[in-house]
Scaffold this motif. Structure first.
Motif, PDB file in Angstrom:
ATOM      1  N   ASP A  65      15.852 -58.752  -5.873  1.00 48.50           N
ATOM      2  CA  ASP A  65      14.772 -59.112  -6.809  1.00 48.50           C
ATOM      3  C   ASP A  65      13.450 -58.505  -6.359  1.00 48.50           C
ATOM      4  OD1 ASP A  65      16.515 -60.534  -8.372  1.00 48.50           O
ATOM      5  OD2 ASP A  65      15.964 -62.510  -7.573  1.00 48.50           O
ATOM      6  N   GLN A  66      13.167 -58.576  -5.064  1.00 51.24           N
ATOM      7  CA  GLN A  66      11.921 -58.005  -4.540  1.00 51.24           C
ATOM      8  C   GLN A  66      11.878 -56.494  -4.742  1.00 51.24           C
ATOM      9  OE1 GLN A  66      12.449 -60.054  -0.613  1.00 51.24           O
ATOM     10  NE2 GLN A  66      10.246 -60.384  -0.758  1.00 51.24           N
ATOM     11  N   LEU A  67      13.006 -55.825  -4.527  1.00 55.24           N
ATOM     12  CA  LEU A  67      13.064 -54.378  -4.694  1.00 55.24           C
ATOM     13  C   LEU A  67      12.851 -53.988  -6.160  1.00 55.24           C
ATOM     14  CD1 LEU A  67      16.065 -53.560  -2.317  1.00 55.24           C
ATOM     15  CD2 LEU A  67      13.662 -52.946  -1.954  1.00 55.24           C
ATOM     16  N   ARG A  68      13.442 -54.752  -7.071  1.00 56.35           N
ATOM     17  CA  ARG A  68      13.245 -54.468  -8.495  1.00 56.35           C
ATOM     18  C   ARG A  68      11.790 -54.664  -8.886  1.00 56.35           C
ATOM     19  NH1 ARG A  68      18.506 -56.669  -9.180  1.00 56.35           N
ATOM     20  NH2 ARG A  68      17.649 -58.792  -9.268  1.00 56.35           N
ATOM     21  N   SER A  69      11.180 -55.730  -8.366  1.00 59.03           N
ATOM     22  CA  SER A  69       9.780 -56.010  -8.671  1.00 59.03           C
ATOM     23  C   SER A  69       8.877 -54.899  -8.143  1.00 59.03           C
ATOM     24  CB  SER A  69       9.380 -57.356  -8.052  1.00 59.03           C
ATOM     25  OG  SER A  69       8.022 -57.634  -8.265  1.00 59.03           O
ATOM     26  N   LEU A  70       9.160 -54.407  -6.939  1.00 56.74           N
ATOM     27  CA  LEU A  70       8.360 -53.331  -6.357  1.00 56.74           C
ATOM     28  C   LEU A  70       8.516 -52.038  -7.166  1.00 56.74           C
ATOM     29  CD1 LEU A  70       8.957 -53.900  -2.536  1.00 56.74           C
ATOM     30  CD2 LEU A  70       6.748 -53.957  -3.709  1.00 56.74           C
ATOM     31  N   LYS A  71       9.715 -51.772  -7.637  1.00 61.83           N
ATOM     32  CA  LYS A  71       9.945 -50.559  -8.422  1.00 61.83           C
ATOM     33  C   LYS A  71       9.161 -50.610  -9.724  1.00 61.83           C
ATOM     34  CE  LYS A  71      13.903 -48.657  -8.083  1.00 61.83           C
ATOM     35  NZ  LYS A  71      15.346 -48.287  -8.145  1.00 61.83           N
ATOM     36  N   LEU A  72       9.162 -51.757 -10.371  1.00 60.00           N
ATOM     37  CA  LEU A  72       8.401 -51.914 -11.614  1.00 60.00           C
ATOM     38  C   LEU A  72       6.900 -51.776 -11.358  1.00 60.00           C
ATOM     39  CD1 LEU A  72      10.335 -54.867 -13.299  1.00 60.00           C
ATOM     40  CD2 LEU A  72      10.307 -52.476 -14.027  1.00 60.00           C
ATOM     41  N   ALA A  73       6.440 -52.393 -10.265  1.00 63.94           N
ATOM     42  CA  ALA A  73       5.010 -52.320  -9.938  1.00 63.94           C
ATOM     43  C   ALA A  73       4.596 -50.893  -9.609  1.00 63.94           C
ATOM     44  CB  ALA A  73       4.705 -53.246  -8.766  1.00 63.94           C
ATOM     45  N   SER A  74       5.488 -50.142  -8.959  1.00 65.39           N
ATOM     46  CA  SER A  74       5.182 -48.755  -8.623  1.00 65.39           C
ATOM     47  C   SER A  74       5.070 -47.911  -9.887  1.00 65.39           C
ATOM     48  CB  SER A  74       6.265 -48.182  -7.700  1.00 65.39           C
ATOM     49  OG  SER A  74       6.296 -48.875  -6.474  1.00 65.39           O
ATOM     50  N   LYS A  75       5.961 -48.151 -10.828  1.00 62.71           N
ATOM     51  CA  LYS A  75       5.932 -47.399 -12.080  1.00 62.71           C
ATOM     52  C   LYS A  75       4.684 -47.706 -12.892  1.00 62.71           C
ATOM     53  CE  LYS A  75      10.933 -46.812 -12.702  1.00 62.71           C
ATOM     54  NZ  LYS A  75      12.111 -47.143 -13.546  1.00 62.71           N
ATOM     55  N   ALA A  76       4.118 -48.897 -12.683  1.00 63.29           N
ATOM     56  CA  ALA A  76       2.940 -49.308 -13.442  1.00 63.29           C
ATOM     57  C   ALA A  76       1.665 -48.611 -12.962  1.00 63.29           C
ATOM     58  CB  ALA A  76       2.762 -50.823 -13.353  1.00 63.29           C
ATOM     59  N   LEU A  77       1.707 -47.996 -11.775  1.00 63.91           N
ATOM     60  CA  LEU A  77       0.539 -47.281 -11.272  1.00 63.91           C
ATOM     61  C   LEU A  77       0.270 -46.065 -12.157  1.00 63.91           C
ATOM     62  CD1 LEU A  77       1.294 -47.360  -7.433  1.00 63.91           C
ATOM     63  CD2 LEU A  77      -0.535 -48.596  -8.597  1.00 63.91           C
ATOM     64  N   ALA A  78      -0.982 -45.898 -12.573  1.00 62.42           N
ATOM     65  CA  ALA A  78      -1.328 -44.773 -13.452  1.00 62.42           C
ATOM     66  C   ALA A  78      -0.965 -43.447 -12.796  1.00 62.42           C
ATOM     67  CB  ALA A  78      -2.820 -44.819 -13.787  1.00 62.42           C
ATOM     68  N   GLN A  79      -1.234 -43.334 -11.506  1.00 61.31           N
ATOM     69  CA  GLN A  79      -0.894 -42.141 -10.744  1.00 61.31           C
ATOM     70  C   GLN A  79      -0.628 -42.567  -9.303  1.00 61.31           C
ATOM     71  OE1 GLN A  79      -3.768 -38.999 -11.007  1.00 61.31           O
ATOM     72  NE2 GLN A  79      -2.722 -37.688  -9.531  1.00 61.31           N
ATOM     73  N   PRO A  80       0.487 -42.138  -8.722  1.00 60.09           N
ATOM     74  CA  PRO A  80       0.774 -42.529  -7.337  1.00 60.09           C
ATOM     75  C   PRO A  80      -0.345 -42.089  -6.405  1.00 60.09           C
ATOM     76  CG  PRO A  80       2.695 -41.501  -8.344  1.00 60.09           C
ATOM     77  CD  PRO A  80       1.548 -41.282  -9.281  1.00 60.09           C
TER      78      PRO A  80
END
Length: 288
Positions: A152-167
């Motif tokens: 669950d934590q890994l999925r949440s982190l992946k979603l949060a990373s994708k939400a960044l406008a630019q890495p």
């Protein structure tokens, strides 16, 4: 007509005693270890998360135990474990990362009948889940609950990373006045943490390497990270600008974008503390 049971050969009694002894010894060998030493903070976290706290009899100096956990003997540092100190605890199992050692200590322990389990330092969430499985098997503890939590934590982190406008471009450093900066490249725990949080490591070399003044300008980091054990020495980043004035010309230096990360989240690859710290780091990276 009378019936009688056929007589068993005389050797049968001994045969069954031998079989029973084998079965008993096999079950004893497979019994869950009751005396476990854990070397490495991330490994100890997993032992406790799997419910192995009751069997934990000692830890190494890199481990931070929960405040409410009972005091345990400390048996050296995981890279330089003393064989005498370990054997004095009468352990059944020593568990640690692949940098646990030295090799001679591990060899002597095994020759003394102590089981040794070395888990690779996880660089990805998938490898962390594999380590949980291996440790669960060694401790004979169920892993389903903690694996669900980690997934669950890994999925949440992946979603949060994708939400960044630019890495964001992130640089992790270790620093000492007059000795320049060392940056963490691929294959290091800071690199794994940066990727988990949705950032891009500004360096792509392996391990830690010294940075030249020219490299500092070319890397153009948006954020500069350092371990919490250096936070006071680095004055939360301001000392870096004094020691390396060229940092003022980078995006991070101009904005004062320095962040301290929990040093325990950087020990032994990705662990449970790393997931928590990656979430915190992602939130900070998202804020600016």
């Amino acid at each position: 007509m009378r019936f009688s049971m056929p007589r068993l050969p005389k050797c049968s009694l001994y045969h069954w005693i031998f079989v029973a002894a084998l079965m008993f010894s096999g079950s004893a060998a497979a019994a869950a270890p009751e005396r476990v030493i854990s070397a490495g903070h991330s490994i100890t976290e997993l032992v406790l998360a799997l419910g192995g706290g009751d069997s934990l009899i000692a830890v190494d100096s890199s481990t931070r135990l929960p405040a409410d956990f009972r005091p345990l003997p400390v048996v050296g540092y995981y890279r330089q474990l003393p064989v005498e100190g370990l054997l004095a605890q009468n352990p059944q199992l020593l568990v640690g990362g692949d940098h646990m050692g030295p090799a001679n200590t591990l060899k002597l322990l095994q020759e003394s009948g102590v089981s040794v389990l070395q888990l690779p330092e996880a660089e990805t969430g998938e490898q962390l889940l594999e380590n949980i499985d291996r440790l669960s098997s060694a401790l004979e503890k169920p892993a389903a609950a903690i694996k669900r939590q980690v997934a669950d934590q890994l999925r949440s982190l992946k979603l949060a990373s994708k939400a960044l406008a630019q890495p964001p471009r992130v640089l992790f450093v270790r620093a000492q006045q007059g000795r320049g900066l060392k940056a963490a490249g691929t294959g290091t725990s800071p690199d794994s943490l940066i990727r988990l949080a949705g950032g891009v490591n500004t360096v792509d070399f392996d391990g830690y390497k010294q940075l030249s003044d020219e490299a500092l300008l070319e890397l153009r980091p948006d954020w500069i990270l350092f371990s919490s054990d250096q936070a006071e020495q680095l004055q939360n980043g301001s000392a870096l600008l004094e020691w390396q004035p060229l940092l003022k010309l980078t995006p991070a230096g101009r904005r004062g974008a320095f962040l301290s990360v929990d040093g325990y989240a950087l020990l032994g690859g990705i662990g449970l503390a790393s997931l928590k710290e990656a979430k915190t780091l992602n939130e900070k990276l998202s804020a600016r």
